[in-house]
Design an enzyme around this catalytic site. Structure first.
Site, PDB file in Angstrom:
ATOM      1  N   ARG A   1      -1.971  -7.546   0.465  1.00 20.04           N
ATOM      2  CA  ARG A   1      -2.552  -6.806   1.059  1.00 20.04           C
ATOM      3  C   ARG A   1      -4.118  -6.858   0.535  1.00 20.04           C
ATOM      4  O   ARG A   1      -4.238  -6.688  -0.702  1.00 20.04           O
ATOM      5  CB  ARG A   1      -2.179  -5.277   1.005  1.00 20.04           C
ATOM      6  CG  ARG A   1      -0.880  -5.065   1.719  1.00 20.04           C
ATOM      7  CD  ARG A   1      -0.682  -3.492   1.894  1.00 20.04           C
ATOM      8  NE  ARG A   1       0.873  -3.117   2.019  1.00 20.04           N
ATOM      9  CZ  ARG A   1       1.525  -3.335   3.178  1.00 20.04           C
ATOM     10  NH1 ARG A   1       0.782  -3.465   4.297  1.00 20.04           N
ATOM     11  NH2 ARG A   1       3.003  -2.989   3.261  1.00 20.04           N
TER      12      ARG A   1
ATOM     13  N   ARG B   1       4.258  -5.734   5.710  1.00 19.21           N
ATOM     14  CA  ARG B   1       4.554  -4.787   7.102  1.00 19.21           C
ATOM     15  C   ARG B   1       3.194  -4.071   7.396  1.00 19.21           C
ATOM     16  O   ARG B   1       2.573  -3.209   6.556  1.00 19.21           O
ATOM     17  CB  ARG B   1       5.699  -3.721   6.751  1.00 19.21           C
ATOM     18  CG  ARG B   1       6.147  -2.899   7.980  1.00 19.21           C
ATOM     19  CD  ARG B   1       7.375  -2.124   7.423  1.00 19.21           C
ATOM     20  NE  ARG B   1       8.412  -3.318   7.659  1.00 19.21           N
ATOM     21  CZ  ARG B   1       9.428  -3.217   6.610  1.00 19.21           C
ATOM     22  NH1 ARG B   1       9.126  -2.622   5.593  1.00 19.21           N
ATOM     23  NH2 ARG B   1      10.412  -4.055   6.860  1.00 19.21           N
TER      24      ARG B   1
ATOM     25  N   HIS C   1       5.592 -10.187  -3.340  1.00 20.42           N
ATOM     26  CA  HIS C   1       5.068  -9.140  -3.493  1.00 20.42           C
ATOM     27  C   HIS C   1       4.358  -8.830  -4.904  1.00 20.42           C
ATOM     28  O   HIS C   1       3.464  -8.203  -5.253  1.00 20.42           O
ATOM     29  CB  HIS C   1       5.980  -8.099  -3.412  1.00 20.42           C
ATOM     30  CG  HIS C   1       5.354  -6.485  -3.078  1.00 20.42           C
ATOM     31  ND1 HIS C   1       4.705  -5.936  -4.500  1.00 20.42           N
ATOM     32  CD2 HIS C   1       5.048  -5.870  -2.000  1.00 20.42           C
ATOM     33  CE1 HIS C   1       4.381  -4.649  -3.773  1.00 20.42           C
ATOM     34  NE2 HIS C   1       4.292  -4.820  -2.522  1.00 20.42           N
TER      35      HIS C   1
END
Length: 405
Positions: free
Chosen positions: A324, A354, A384
């Site tokens: 992100r 997400r 991640h």
């Protein structure tokens, strides 16, 4: 929105087949509802009986419609006409105007009516969607406020003056509600040729996917509640009645609206690690491994290392994972700068982050346009990890500098 929606999806396709723990999807959904009802009751009780009174004692008041005085009501009525009304699009339900598609988690108001509209048609129900372009909290100016910080919910303004949208008709009731939809993207990575394109197609319908929850005020009549449930194809257990704002999370915006440092945690100043010799980040790493404990140690060290690498003529390559990023990410800017400077830059972008899927697809496009080699992670896995590898030529040989998080 995700976990419960996934269970409902499994229930519709797998039926009542038990899980490894022996419970069926239906039993799990029932257990979840019992916990959610309890949590929501405690949540609104905390807001109504503890937080609101405590804020009011500090001069920060959330004024309900019953608490507005005549001066405040005039100002709010003017605000409704000047700011709110121009962006509203009321929709009376009828043969020519069927129930509209309601966007996921948008705030809407169901208006019970009696009488005829401007075209002489009988109408008994209309829907009004609260504009997403306006803030959910409105602060009263000093000239009309009774205290230092008087705040009114946008939904309260809409409820109180909604009759101005329906001249000549009687308003029988106004009931805010919102529906939560399934936000899980169903993409089989093994069956698609282009994951980015497949995700783009799924994202188009995310806001209008199958409903999983209906939140509505506890004053809403049962008949209207059942009407909404029927339209959204939900059951009685999927409706949650609340004693307060339908989306209580919105009141958190008051934190940034009110300048009261005495009521907030003091800003924390993290430690910035530097090289003992006073050199660059590379000099610091050459002295020995560096442990950064965030947020107590500043992340600026990592940012400085990447920015320095982007401009360093001795750096040959940069490889990084991105899960992100913010809208204006200095890390992304540095990677683009490095690529444009002729360095070999490779970035692993996780498209399945997400609720950031669309942003990451745009990010991947932006990086590729700058000459960055973009990889979309590993099929069936989410990347991640936070990793950065910088290859730098020193003394005629490549030397690697790594950040692992």
């Amino acid at each position: 929105e995700v976990r419960v929606a996934t269970i409902r999806y499994q229930l519709s396709f797998l039926g009542s087949q038990p899980w490894p723990d022996g419970r069926t999807p239906a039993e799990v959904l029932l257990a979840i509802r019992e916990h959610v009802v309890k949590l929501m009751r405690e949540q609104y009780q905390t807001w109504n009986e503890e937080l609101k009174p405590s804020l009011a004692a500090e001069g920060i008041r959330f004024l309900s419609r019953e608490e507005w005085n005549a001066k405040q009501r005039r100002w709010l009525h003017h605000f409704f006409h000047e700011e709110l009304m121009p962006v509203l699009s009321p929709l009376g339900l009828g043969p020519a105007h069927p129930f509209p598609r309601i966007l996921n988690k948008s705030l809407n108001v169901a208006v019970a009516l009696k009488g005829k509209d401007a075209f002489g048609r009988e109408a008994d129900l209309a829907l009004v969607r609260a504009p997403r372009s306006l803030p959910r909290l409105v602060r009263l100016p000093r000239a009309v406020a009774s205290g230092d910080h008087d705040v009114v919910l946008l939904s309260a303004i809409l409820q109180d003056f909604v009759d101005d949208l329906f001249p000549g008709m009687k308003i029988k009731g106004v009931y805010p509600f919102r529906v939560t939809r399934n936000s899980e993207l169903m993409v089989d990575e093994f069956d698609v040729d282009n994951l980015a394109h497949a995700l783009k197609d799924e994202l188009l319908d995310r806001g209008f996917a199958r409903a999983v929850r209906l939140e509505i005020t506890d004053t809403c009549p049962k008949t209207l509640g059942h009407f909404l449930l029927e339209h959204f194809e939900l059951g009685e257990d999927d409706m949650y009645r609340v004693n307060g704002p339908v989306n209580l999370n919105r009141v958190g915006a008051v934190y940034d609206m009110v300048d009261r440092p005495d009521l907030k945690y003091r800003p924390f100043q993290p430690r910035v690690q530097t090289a003992k010799t006073g050199g660059t980040v590379f000099d610091m790493v050459r002295e020995g491994d560096v442990l950064l404990h965030h947020p107590f140690d500043s992340f600026s060290v990592v940012i400085d290392m990447l920015k320095h690498a982007a401009a360093d003529p001795d750096v040959l390559a940069i490889k990084q994972t991105l899960y992100r990023t913010g809208r204006r990410s200095v890390l992304v800017d540095a990677l683009i700068e490095a690529a444009r400077a002729g360095k070999d830059v490779t970035v692993v972008v996780e498209l399945r982050a997400r609720f950031d899927e669309a942003a990451n697809i745009d990010l991947a496009d932006r990086l590729q346009e700058a000459g960055v080699q973009v990889v979309y992670g590993v099929v069936s896995y989410k990347t991640h990890a936070k990793m950065l590898l910088i290859v730098r030529r020193e003394n005629g040989k490549p030397k690697r500098y790594v950040h692992l998080g």
